[in-house]
Design a protein around this motif. Structure first.
Motif, mmCIF file in Angstrom:
data_model
loop_
_atom_site.group_PDB
_atom_site.id
_atom_site.type_symbol
_atom_site.label_atom_id
_atom_site.label_comp_id
_atom_site.label_asym_id
_atom_site.label_seq_id
_atom_site.Cartn_x
_atom_site.Cartn_y
_atom_site.Cartn_z
ATOM 1 N N MET A 1 48.022 29.017 55.389
ATOM 2 C CA MET A 1 49.486 29.059 55.357
ATOM 3 C C MET A 1 50.060 27.733 55.841
ATOM 4 O O MET A 1 49.650 27.233 56.891
ATOM 5 N N PRO A 2 51.015 27.145 55.115
ATOM 6 C CA PRO A 2 51.659 25.917 55.587
ATOM 7 C C PRO A 2 52.373 26.162 56.915
ATOM 8 O O PRO A 2 53.012 27.202 57.112
ATOM 9 N N THR A 3 52.257 25.196 57.830
ATOM 10 C CA THR A 3 52.931 25.295 59.116
ATOM 11 C C THR A 3 53.085 23.891 59.674
ATOM 12 O O THR A 3 52.751 22.898 59.031
ATOM 13 N N SER A 4 53.641 23.791 60.865
ATOM 14 C CA SER A 4 53.701 22.507 61.563
ATOM 15 C C SER A 4 53.426 22.751 63.033
ATOM 16 O O SER A 4 53.632 23.856 63.548
ATOM 17 N N ASP A 5 52.944 21.718 63.696
ATOM 18 C CA ASP A 5 52.604 21.844 65.110
ATOM 19 C C ASP A 5 52.789 20.490 65.754
ATOM 20 O O ASP A 5 53.089 19.496 65.085
ATOM 21 N N MET B 1 50.705 20.861 58.419
ATOM 22 C CA MET B 1 49.299 21.242 58.297
ATOM 23 C C MET B 1 49.199 22.604 57.637
ATOM 24 O O MET B 1 50.208 23.273 57.379
ATOM 25 N N THR B 2 47.968 23.021 57.381
ATOM 26 C CA THR B 2 47.692 24.344 56.836
ATOM 27 C C THR B 2 46.942 25.143 57.892
ATOM 28 O O THR B 2 45.866 24.723 58.331
ATOM 29 N N ARG B 3 47.521 26.258 58.308
ATOM 30 C CA ARG B 3 46.846 27.123 59.292
ATOM 31 C C ARG B 3 45.917 28.059 58.541
ATOM 32 O O ARG B 3 46.336 28.869 57.721
ATOM 33 N N LEU C 1 42.390 27.926 63.493
ATOM 34 C CA LEU C 1 41.854 26.777 62.773
ATOM 35 C C LEU C 1 42.965 26.170 61.939
ATOM 36 O O LEU C 1 43.604 26.873 61.141
ATOM 37 N N ASP C 2 43.205 24.878 62.122
ATOM 38 C CA ASP C 2 44.203 24.147 61.354
ATOM 39 C C ASP C 2 43.525 23.055 60.542
ATOM 40 O O ASP C 2 42.630 22.360 61.036
#
Length: 286
Positions: free
Chosen positions: A18-22, A28-30, A46-47
């Protein structure tokens, strides 16, 4: 009468990332740690980060604390500079790995060092048993030349980061708490991979390039990025599609302990997590 355990581990779930940000807005993709795939004991999160656009990654991951688990950063491309509150620092280069046991806690940062070109890699979180959650922090860090690459028939390669292969190649990282295996496997088109994994271990494949058919060959061909969760069995089998495939093999002994998770802290009880936040606010971490 107990049913026999199948020799080849079947696919029991196949979950897209799943696309996300951190961090400070890093895209990134989680892959693990999502509503569709919460955890795979002992693996927590895991990213996959990857971009050739600097604005996607240059903000990096400024100072942040951790307690109670391990973080594993594996660089596929680019460089990541890291530093912590105990004075430890350095650069993870392409192909290198940093396996950090946060233990009782530290504060660290991870900042991309380049301003152009591809930045790509993984960060994995692995739980620690209760007896080690308050242990002293430590690092296992290895550049690419110190990580063995096992060559197999047909051009198959296995980068062995943690654990041992059946053919005797030993990864430099020793993960005693979970007996973890962390392999980076590349298969040319049509080639196969077969590897025994302890029957009691949790196991999955993280497919991030190409296509793969997993198990006895009867299932569908899968594309990534996705996590392919494997059921009970004694060995893993996979065959690449027409464009080849590249994936991580992750396996580890499940801890079977309660998980209390609050942001950067992973403990066994809510009270322990709240204590971690108090320790951080009052300067007792790091």
């Amino acid at each position: 009468m107990t049913a026999a355990v199948p020799a080849i581990r079947p696919v029991i779930a196949s979950v897209e990332g799943m696309p996300t940000s951190d961090g400070a807005g890093v895209n990134m993709t989680r892959m693990l740690g999502t509503p569709l795939l919460r955890t795979l004991d002992p693996f927590l999160m895991l990213d996959l980060f990857g971009s050739d656009e600097p604005t996607d990654y240059l903000a990096g991951f400024p100072d942040h604390p951790h307690r109670g688990f391990e973080t594993v950063t594996y660089m596929l491309a680019g460089r990541m500079r890291h530093a912590d509150s105990r004075g430890h620092g350095g650069v993870i280069e392409t192909g290198g790995v940093q396996w950090m046991t946060a233990g009782r806690g530290l504060i660290h940062s991870e900042m991309p060092e380049q301003t152009e070109g591809l930045m790509k890699g993984f960060q994995l979180w692995i739980n620690l048993p209760a007896r080690l959650k308050m242990s002293e922090p430590r690092y296992q860090e290895f550049p690419a030349p110190q990580i063995p690459v096992e060559s197999r028939d047909g051009g198959v390669t296995v980068v062995v980061i943690a654990g041992d292969t059946a053919r005797g190649t030993a990864g430099p990282v020793r993960a005693e708490a979970t007996d973890a295996r962390y392999f980076d496997v590349t298969l040319p088109a049509g080639q196969s991979f077969d590897e025994p994994v302890p029957s009691g271990h949790t196991a999955c494949l993280v497919l991030f390039e190409g296509a793969l058919r997993v198990g006895d060959g009867a299932g569908e061909e899968l594309t990534g990025p996705r996590v392919i969760v494997l059921g009970a069995g004694e060995r893993i089998a996979a065959t690449a599609g027409a464009q080849g495939a590249r994936f991580l093999l992750l396996a580890g002994s499940p801890l079977g302990e309660p998980i209390a998770w609050g942001g950067p802290f992973v403990m066994n009880t809510r009270e322990e997590v709240m204590q971690a936040f108090r320790d951080y606010e009052e300067g007792r971490i790091g």
